[in-house]
Motif scaffolding. Sequence first.
Motif, PDB file in Angstrom:
ATOM      1  N   LEU A 153      86.436 108.198 136.909  1.00 47.95           N
ATOM      2  CA  LEU A 153      85.087 108.292 136.356  1.00 47.95           C
ATOM      3  C   LEU A 153      84.516 109.702 136.471  1.00 47.95           C
ATOM      4  CD1 LEU A 153      83.555 104.964 137.687  1.00 47.95           C
ATOM      5  CD2 LEU A 153      84.582 105.398 135.465  1.00 47.95           C
ATOM      6  N   LYS A 208      75.469  93.799 127.720  1.00 47.89           N
ATOM      7  CA  LYS A 208      74.677  94.480 126.692  1.00 47.89           C
ATOM      8  C   LYS A 208      75.445  95.721 126.261  1.00 47.89           C
ATOM      9  CE  LYS A 208      70.111  92.908 127.794  1.00 47.89           C
ATOM     10  NZ  LYS A 208      68.988  92.957 126.881  1.00 47.89           N
ATOM     11  N   THR A 209      75.172  96.188 125.049  1.00 47.28           N
ATOM     12  CA  THR A 209      75.852  97.394 124.600  1.00 47.28           C
ATOM     13  C   THR A 209      75.166  98.608 125.208  1.00 47.28           C
ATOM     14  OG1 THR A 209      74.456  97.740 122.705  1.00 47.28           O
ATOM     15  CG2 THR A 209      76.365  96.314 122.391  1.00 47.28           C
ATOM     16  N   LEU A 210      75.785  99.755 125.021  1.00 50.64           N
ATOM     17  CA  LEU A 210      75.216 100.993 125.552  1.00 50.64           C
ATOM     18  C   LEU A 210      74.091 101.519 124.665  1.00 50.64           C
ATOM     19  CD1 LEU A 210      78.351 102.928 126.761  1.00 50.64           C
ATOM     20  CD2 LEU A 210      76.343 102.455 128.126  1.00 50.64           C
ATOM     21  N   THR A 212      72.393 102.113 120.600  1.00 52.07           N
ATOM     22  CA  THR A 212      72.870 102.522 119.281  1.00 52.07           C
ATOM     23  C   THR A 212      73.404 103.951 119.282  1.00 52.07           C
ATOM     24  OG1 THR A 212      70.579 103.048 118.857  1.00 52.07           O
ATOM     25  CG2 THR A 212      71.417 101.010 117.916  1.00 52.07           C
ATOM     26  N   HIS A 213      72.997 104.732 120.265  1.00 48.96           N
ATOM     27  CA  HIS A 213      73.349 106.146 120.265  1.00 48.96           C
ATOM     28  C   HIS A 213      74.749 106.372 120.842  1.00 48.96           C
ATOM     29  CE1 HIS A 213      72.370 110.489 121.656  1.00 48.96           C
ATOM     30  NE2 HIS A 213      72.785 110.494 120.407  1.00 48.96           N
ATOM     31  N   LEU A 214      75.047 105.733 121.950  1.00 47.86           N
ATOM     32  CA  LEU A 214      76.362 105.878 122.574  1.00 47.86           C
ATOM     33  C   LEU A 214      77.280 104.799 122.023  1.00 47.86           C
ATOM     34  CD1 LEU A 214      75.199 106.453 126.272  1.00 47.86           C
ATOM     35  CD2 LEU A 214      75.835 108.169 124.587  1.00 47.86           C
ATOM     36  N   LYS A 215      78.016 105.150 120.996  1.00 49.83           N
ATOM     37  CA  LYS A 215      78.844 104.155 120.315  1.00 49.83           C
ATOM     38  C   LYS A 215      80.070 103.802 121.141  1.00 49.83           C
ATOM     39  CE  LYS A 215      76.958 103.572 116.176  1.00 49.83           C
ATOM     40  NZ  LYS A 215      76.269 102.339 115.918  1.00 49.83           N
ATOM     41  N   ARG A 216      80.684 104.812 121.692  1.00 44.72           N
ATOM     42  CA  ARG A 216      81.924 104.570 122.406  1.00 44.72           C
ATOM     43  C   ARG A 216      82.003 105.573 123.534  1.00 44.72           C
ATOM     44  NH1 ARG A 216      85.751 103.672 124.944  1.00 44.72           N
ATOM     45  NH2 ARG A 216      87.930 103.379 124.422  1.00 44.72           N
ATOM     46  N   VAL A 257      83.704 102.890 129.779  1.00 44.62           N
ATOM     47  CA  VAL A 257      82.533 102.029 129.897  1.00 44.62           C
ATOM     48  C   VAL A 257      82.450 101.097 128.689  1.00 44.62           C
ATOM     49  CG1 VAL A 257      80.029 101.919 130.130  1.00 44.62           C
ATOM     50  CG2 VAL A 257      81.291 103.759 131.229  1.00 44.62           C
ATOM     51  N   VAL A 290      76.734  97.692 129.404  1.00 45.15           N
ATOM     52  CA  VAL A 290      75.974  97.674 130.645  1.00 45.15           C
ATOM     53  C   VAL A 290      75.437  96.263 130.866  1.00 45.15           C
ATOM     54  CG1 VAL A 290      75.244 100.083 130.563  1.00 45.15           C
ATOM     55  CG2 VAL A 290      73.840  98.339 129.484  1.00 45.15           C
ATOM     56  N   PRO A 317      76.598 100.014 134.618  1.00 46.19           N
ATOM     57  CA  PRO A 317      77.659 100.118 133.614  1.00 46.19           C
ATOM     58  C   PRO A 317      78.784  99.116 133.887  1.00 46.19           C
ATOM     59  CG  PRO A 317      77.164 102.269 134.600  1.00 46.19           C
ATOM     60  CD  PRO A 317      76.483 101.240 135.435  1.00 46.19           C
ATOM     61  N   PRO A 372      79.333 107.670 133.323  1.00 44.96           N
ATOM     62  CA  PRO A 372      80.347 108.708 133.527  1.00 44.96           C
ATOM     63  C   PRO A 372      80.990 109.163 132.215  1.00 44.96           C
ATOM     64  CG  PRO A 372      81.168 106.560 134.217  1.00 44.96           C
ATOM     65  CD  PRO A 372      79.731 106.374 133.863  1.00 44.96           C
ATOM     66  N   ARG A 373      81.506 110.381 132.232  1.00 42.00           N
ATOM     67  CA  ARG A 373      82.295 110.909 131.119  1.00 42.00           C
ATOM     68  C   ARG A 373      81.570 110.851 129.776  1.00 42.00           C
ATOM     69  NH1 ARG A 373      86.062 113.283 133.997  1.00 42.00           N
ATOM     70  NH2 ARG A 373      87.514 111.998 135.164  1.00 42.00           N
ATOM     71  N   ILE A 414      68.643  98.766 125.741  1.00 41.75           N
ATOM     72  CA  ILE A 414      69.301  99.894 126.395  1.00 41.75           C
ATOM     73  C   ILE A 414      69.213 101.113 125.473  1.00 41.75           C
ATOM     74  CG2 ILE A 414      71.471 100.753 127.367  1.00 41.75           C
ATOM     75  CD1 ILE A 414      70.245  98.471 128.965  1.00 41.75           C
ATOM     76  N   SER A 464      69.808 105.421 125.244  1.00 41.29           N
ATOM     77  CA  SER A 464      70.395 106.595 125.868  1.00 41.29           C
ATOM     78  C   SER A 464      69.303 107.632 126.151  1.00 41.29           C
ATOM     79  CB  SER A 464      71.451 107.191 124.947  1.00 41.29           C
ATOM     80  OG  SER A 464      70.825 107.639 123.766  1.00 41.29           O
ATOM     81  N   ARG A 480      69.595 104.574 112.194  1.00 42.74           N
ATOM     82  CA  ARG A 480      70.849 104.226 112.845  1.00 42.74           C
ATOM     83  C   ARG A 480      70.732 104.137 114.354  1.00 42.74           C
ATOM     84  NH1 ARG A 480      75.490 108.199 111.350  1.00 42.74           N
ATOM     85  NH2 ARG A 480      73.831 109.672 111.786  1.00 42.74           N
ATOM     86  N   CYS A 481      70.034 105.084 114.947  1.00 38.76           N
ATOM     87  CA  CYS A 481      70.087 105.281 116.386  1.00 38.76           C
ATOM     88  C   CYS A 481      68.718 105.427 117.027  1.00 38.76           C
ATOM     89  CB  CYS A 481      70.833 106.573 116.704  1.00 38.76           C
ATOM     90  SG  CYS A 481      72.571 106.431 116.539  1.00 38.76           S
ATOM     91  N   VAL A 482      68.724 105.190 118.334  1.00 31.53           N
ATOM     92  CA  VAL A 482      67.535 105.421 119.147  1.00 31.53           C
ATOM     93  C   VAL A 482      67.983 106.219 120.364  1.00 31.53           C
ATOM     94  CG1 VAL A 482      65.676 104.342 120.444  1.00 31.53           C
ATOM     95  CG2 VAL A 482      66.653 103.160 118.489  1.00 31.53           C
ATOM     96  N   PRO A 518      75.560 109.546 116.312  1.00 32.84           N
ATOM     97  CA  PRO A 518      76.163 108.655 117.309  1.00 32.84           C
ATOM     98  C   PRO A 518      77.290 109.353 118.061  1.00 32.84           C
ATOM     99  CG  PRO A 518      76.038 107.576 115.175  1.00 32.84           C
ATOM    100  CD  PRO A 518      75.671 109.001 114.962  1.00 32.84           C
ATOM    101  N   ILE A 519      77.424 109.012 119.329  1.00 32.53           N
ATOM    102  CA  ILE A 519      78.438 109.648 120.167  1.00 32.53           C
ATOM    103  C   ILE A 519      79.645 108.736 120.302  1.00 32.53           C
ATOM    104  CG2 ILE A 519      78.912 110.387 122.545  1.00 32.53           C
ATOM    105  CD1 ILE A 519      75.882 111.225 122.556  1.00 32.53           C
ATOM    106  N   GLY A 520      80.817 109.309 120.092  1.00 30.59           N
ATOM    107  CA  GLY A 520      82.053 108.548 120.263  1.00 30.59           C
ATOM    108  C   GLY A 520      82.329 107.612 119.116  1.00 30.59           C
TER     109      GLY A 520
END
Lengths: 780, 185
Positions: free
Chosen positions: A559, A600-602, A604-608, A612, A615, A625, B72-73, B88, B90, B122-124, B180-182
């Motif tokens: 991590l 729950k998902t992370l 809409t911003h952190l897609k992947r 992780v 959460v 997480p 993390p990461r 949730i 970010s 798309r995002c928040v 969006p990230i990732g």
Amino acid sequence: MVEFDRSAFIAKFQEEATDLLQRLNEGIISLEADPSNRPLIDQWLRDAHTLKGSSRMVGLMEVSDVAHRMEDVMVKVRDGEMAYTADMTDTFFEALDTVLFLAEHAGKESAAEADFEGVTSRLAALAAGGAPAAAAVAARGDEPQPTRLQTPVSTAEPLQAGALPDEHDDQPDDESACDARTPGTRQEAQREEKLTSREQTTVRIRTTQVDRLLNLVSEVVIAQIKAGQRVRDLRASAARSTEALQTWARVKTLLTMLAEDQSAALDVDIRALDEVLLSQRTELAMLAKDYADDTSRTSTVVGDLQEQAMELRMLPVSTVFNTFPRAMRDLARQYRKDVDLVIEGGDTELDKKVLEEINDPLVHIMRNAVDHGIEPSAERVAAGKPAKGTITLAARQEGDHIVIDISDDGGGIDPAKVKAAAVRKGYLSEAEARSLSDREARYLIFEKGFSTAAIITEISGRGVGMDVVREFVVERLKGALDVESDFGRGSTFRLTIPLTLAIIRALLLRVGGQTFALPTSSIEETARVERSEIIKVEGREVIRRQRRTVPLVHLRDILGVESGADDGVSKIPIATLGFSGHRIGLIVDEFVGEQQIVIKTLGTHLKRVDNVAGVTILGAGEVVPILNVPDLMANGRQLTGVRMRRQGATKEKPVEKGPSRVLICEDSFTTRELERSIFEAAGYEVETATDGAQGLAKLREGLNPDAVVTDVQMPNMTGFELTRAIKSDDALKGIPVIIVTSLERDEEKAEGINAGADAYITKSVFNQDTLLDTVERLIR
Amino acid sequence: MTSGELGAGSIANVQVAEVLRRRAESLAQIQDEETSRDTRGLLLFRLGEEWYAFPIEGVREIYNDYLITRIPRVPDYIFGVVNVRGEIVSVTDLGTMMRVPSRTQRGPDEELPSAIIVANDRCVTAIVIDEIGDIVEVPRESVEPALSTLDKTQAEYVAGSVYIEGRLIGIVNLDKVLEPIGDNA
């Protein structure tokens, strides 16, 4: 072929029919008041037509026939050939009730109770305008009728329904027969019953509404989990209060001993404190007990609520399975195999969300079974098996999981072949391959980019391998994919997935001062081991568990979080993950406990995010997480160096021999130069030949390329001939041959495969990447 | 609308309420008044020494007293996630993202300033900045293209610029911030 399971579609039809019948009934009522209302008639006809079509689709021919006959009558009314009469209303109502009855009892024996014959004959008579039966029969003869309905009306008096030979109809309705209002007491009663039951059956709800409800339910579940924690806190508090009381008792004795001249004041205080402490303890204990009772009561209710709410979204797996017979037929054709598909347990129910995701992995596994599992008929017969292969898709529920087995009676997975392919592709060294058990060898098919296929076609071996399927299953469905195989007898892929994606059990643990959740389903063991149990092998830390060596890795390293030194701790907490034949021990700072968590998902911003999966929100509102097991395994194996990747294997191979070389045989100048530029851009050395003969000559002169890329249709010697020549020459047959062609017909593809080509790429799907990927995979 | 004091002190709740009230007003006015079609609503904020602005239509709310869960990461400009009433979200450190020196990177125990929750279709994300300023309305034609002198990394994030009381304000490109990230995984 496979029996086509219509049950799911019948349910959909029933839903639709309910609406249609409602409108048709209303239409009749309006028409009675306003018989010449043309738009109304048109609408009614459209509805009847829809009913006819959809019922036929699901195989309810009786319903379709009744609808058809109603149409016949109404068309005549519309065209002015007939006037709308009150008699018609009655007959229509009766017909609609029959349809309703047939639709609701579809597939059940009770459906036979419907007075189908009577209704159709009365409608026929209406259509014939009350004319003699001969006319009615003639009128019907105009149009093709579903076969079953060809039964000629056997009486000259069609209105006499009771006179029809109808064993099911034991109803003495002769006197009411002349009146079109046939229903006797029994049917009347039936209609009544239908009305009441219809009220209770179904309510249609938008899925978003169900999802919102489920969201709220999960909030309640979280609150319930929170309450459980409070109960534990309260109990701990009560225990401390007992402790305090005991300490006080000792202090009291001491006090009385020390203070010899006990003053009255002290005595009063002591007694007061006695009382307060005692009552406080009692109160706390009571409170803890009451609260625990309350919580356990609500917990049952919340559990039921959750279960019921989840069930709202449950659908039979047949909704997905039903498309498979067709898909299987296509696959079998594509791969020129003879295959039967058997589906079992289609009524097993699964969360709609899971169902939506399950289709693709299943299709991939079936494709794999058709392509690699089932042998060609001749081979099967030679092995004493039926010429036709069978693939069985069986679903069942096991506890809170659904298990889907995809079995084939094909050749099974040959551990030797898998090992050989793994060595050839550099996943393993010869020595490593020898030490692998058959079971472990089979798991190699889950390695990234691994394919045992001797030939790469566009359909298989294009990178969507079992590794992708397995990762999808674990990552998206929080499930597991396993394989069992009996070499020569067939293979079974077992898909185990949770009933719902919303709630899982997880182990909470701490690393670097932060809490993480690890899905329990992938944990094989949790243990606190002595430092001395950790041994170093070739610079790596491992432990021995149940006669197996498990490599260890610090979760904090995966991590990338800071964590205090654990040197002082004597017992080291280790969670062992088991994932498709591999094990890895994660060293953590501390275990917190196991509990149910809501995923729950992370956001809409952190897609992947690597490692992780999502959460969860704990009781106190703390966001934790959830770790992603496949990521942890992949990253952990990289850290421990046990990854059976090329880095390890290439060391044993001779040093890099410079750039790879390809020979391109192609008569078209444009294509040849295009291919040349692609390979040169990728750092290859390129040799070209304008036809097969020239290419073969260059090969025999000792060109020794790493791969041959050839067209099929060329002068002098075709690509197929060239391939055969290469593959039958002991000095050359090790060179991979990639056929690039515009020939797309299956026969041609088969000829290419038979010639011994290693890959077959059609120009229609040709692009730089497929070509390079294919070549790279073959020569590595 | 008034542009107010740019360098207003720390944001008290009263002020937040005021900001929101004015934002609501300005939003309402966009529909009511014909003339407002020619103006743009901006929420000003400070990042390091510079003042920037978010287009008001991308601002969802201002969020205080949050507890960040580190993930993390993730890219260095992601602080982690917060729980906004069950959702949730970010938390993005705009200073690090835009490579603008700022004080948003703080020690673990230091209190973080208010965050602005921004969203597109798309995002928040919740954006941590140094200081929240006022909501202003500027004439649409006063918005100019971003300065060509901007650092290349910054230029990506700035959609335009506008002078307010002699100060140059960069208007942040929310679609860029909210990529969006990732997603390519």
